[in-house]
Design an enzyme around this catalytic site. Sequence first.
Site, PDB file in Angstrom:
ATOM      1  N   ARG A  13      27.825  56.238  30.236  1.00 20.01           N
ATOM      2  CA  ARG A  13      27.460  55.083  31.048  1.00 20.01           C
ATOM      3  C   ARG A  13      26.914  53.958  30.167  1.00 20.01           C
ATOM      4  NH1 ARG A  13      22.775  55.161  33.353  1.00 20.01           N
ATOM      5  NH2 ARG A  13      22.924  57.263  34.205  1.00 20.01           N
ATOM      6  N   TYR A  36      36.186  32.427  43.820  1.00 18.06           N
ATOM      7  CA  TYR A  36      36.717  33.620  44.467  1.00 18.06           C
ATOM      8  C   TYR A  36      35.840  34.020  45.669  1.00 18.06           C
ATOM      9  CZ  TYR A  36      38.353  38.446  44.886  1.00 18.06           C
ATOM     10  OH  TYR A  36      38.861  39.620  45.345  1.00 18.06           O
ATOM     11  N   ASP A  52      34.040  31.974  35.825  1.00 20.36           N
ATOM     12  CA  ASP A  52      35.076  32.970  36.104  1.00 20.36           C
ATOM     13  C   ASP A  52      36.377  32.423  35.513  1.00 20.36           C
ATOM     14  OD1 ASP A  52      37.143  34.496  37.221  1.00 20.36           O
ATOM     15  OD2 ASP A  52      36.048  34.860  39.082  1.00 20.36           O
ATOM     16  N   LYS A  71      43.881  41.293  36.933  1.00 20.81           N
ATOM     17  CA  LYS A  71      44.907  40.266  37.086  1.00 20.81           C
ATOM     18  C   LYS A  71      45.708  40.090  35.792  1.00 20.81           C
ATOM     19  CE  LYS A  71      42.770  40.119  41.030  1.00 20.81           C
ATOM     20  NZ  LYS A  71      41.700  39.184  41.358  1.00 20.81           N
TER      21      LYS A  71
END
Length: 380
Positions: free
Chosen positions: A49, A101, A173, A198
């Site tokens: 992690r 977004y 972004d 994407k």
Amino acid sequence: MHKSTQLIHNGHETDPVTGALGVTIYQTSTFLRRDMSKGPDSQPFDYSRGGHPTRLALEEIIAALEGGAKGYAFGSGMAAISSVFGLLSAGDHVIAAEEVYGGSLFILNTFYKRMGIETTLVDSSNPENITKALRSNTKALYLESPSNPLLKITDLSACIGIAKKAGILAIVDNTFMTPYLQRPIELGADIVVHSATKFLGGHSDVVLGLAVTATNKLGDKLHTVQNSFGAIPGPWDEWLVMRGIKTLKVRLETQQASAQRIAEWLLTHKNVTNVYYPGLAGHPDKAIHEKQASGAGAMLAFKTKTTEQALRFYEKVTLAAAAPSLGGVETIASRPVTMSNIATSAADKERLGITDTLIRLAIGLEDAEDLIADFAQALA
Ligand SMILES: *Cc1c(COP(=O)(O)O)cnc(C)c1O
């Protein structure tokens, strides 16, 4: 080095142990503690992690491509964005562009609002709106350019300049552009976020998010969030994104060239009323976009005359998948009102021009002529 070379040559060409070409998938959750008298900081990897060799390779690759200090990988674009907002505290105020977004606005307006973080939405195509929205407790500015879904342009340098002067974090972004076309950190941004689902992944086969910080100090803070929230990806998905990044140039160049042709063709269609693409001569902010990015990208949107025509387009089109998402090898036709902007209020949709007739296209790698022929029959 040019970005196209850096996509391939980035310090992770070969496995240092075996000489294998490419990065090794370490399918492990934990690592031997070499010296039990010491803590986890005594070795490079301890528990997955907090740090993992396959992830680290991807994180170093994206940091170098964006021109930042540190990169971090997350289980999705939204996990990356949520973790970045995890840097803020109750009582802080965020200024966000209203056309980012939908999911980003949703977390700000719901979860983070509940945690005591307030957000003001502004039309960032006019930087003055950001100055006007500044408060004494403003801690971050959140931007996206081109915008989603109407491909509006924000002058990143101008807006980031305002954030710098106010001493607040500038977060961008960069999913639509990728570092191949646009690098916000070079324009002064503090943090860049990505949905690597994407263009970076590029094949519609993986969900993953990335964040890059401009400084090591900010990177250390984000690493604490990454390690404690734990919204990390798995090694297979990290490997898929690294594989995708290798072909980013050829995919994006081809998709972008097709997007330009298709946008110009759509302009001439009798059932099309508007076309939104920063590569079009008629785009109001083409010059600003060209100042900050080296290409118009592969995303475009258009409006049909009637809702029936738009709905028929999704039904009749054969070479575009009627689906959410973007940036894959296949062309995708999405419907903002029922997909990316499902959480936008009716009043805001109306005000922003996100109508029932709006179709968003993510151009894939099919032949542009074939796409145009298919769109022609779907719009007839
Ligand atoms: C898809 C997308 C996101 C969210 O990413 P996920 O990987 O779906 O969580 C964020 N920003 C933009 C611009 C996107 O297109």
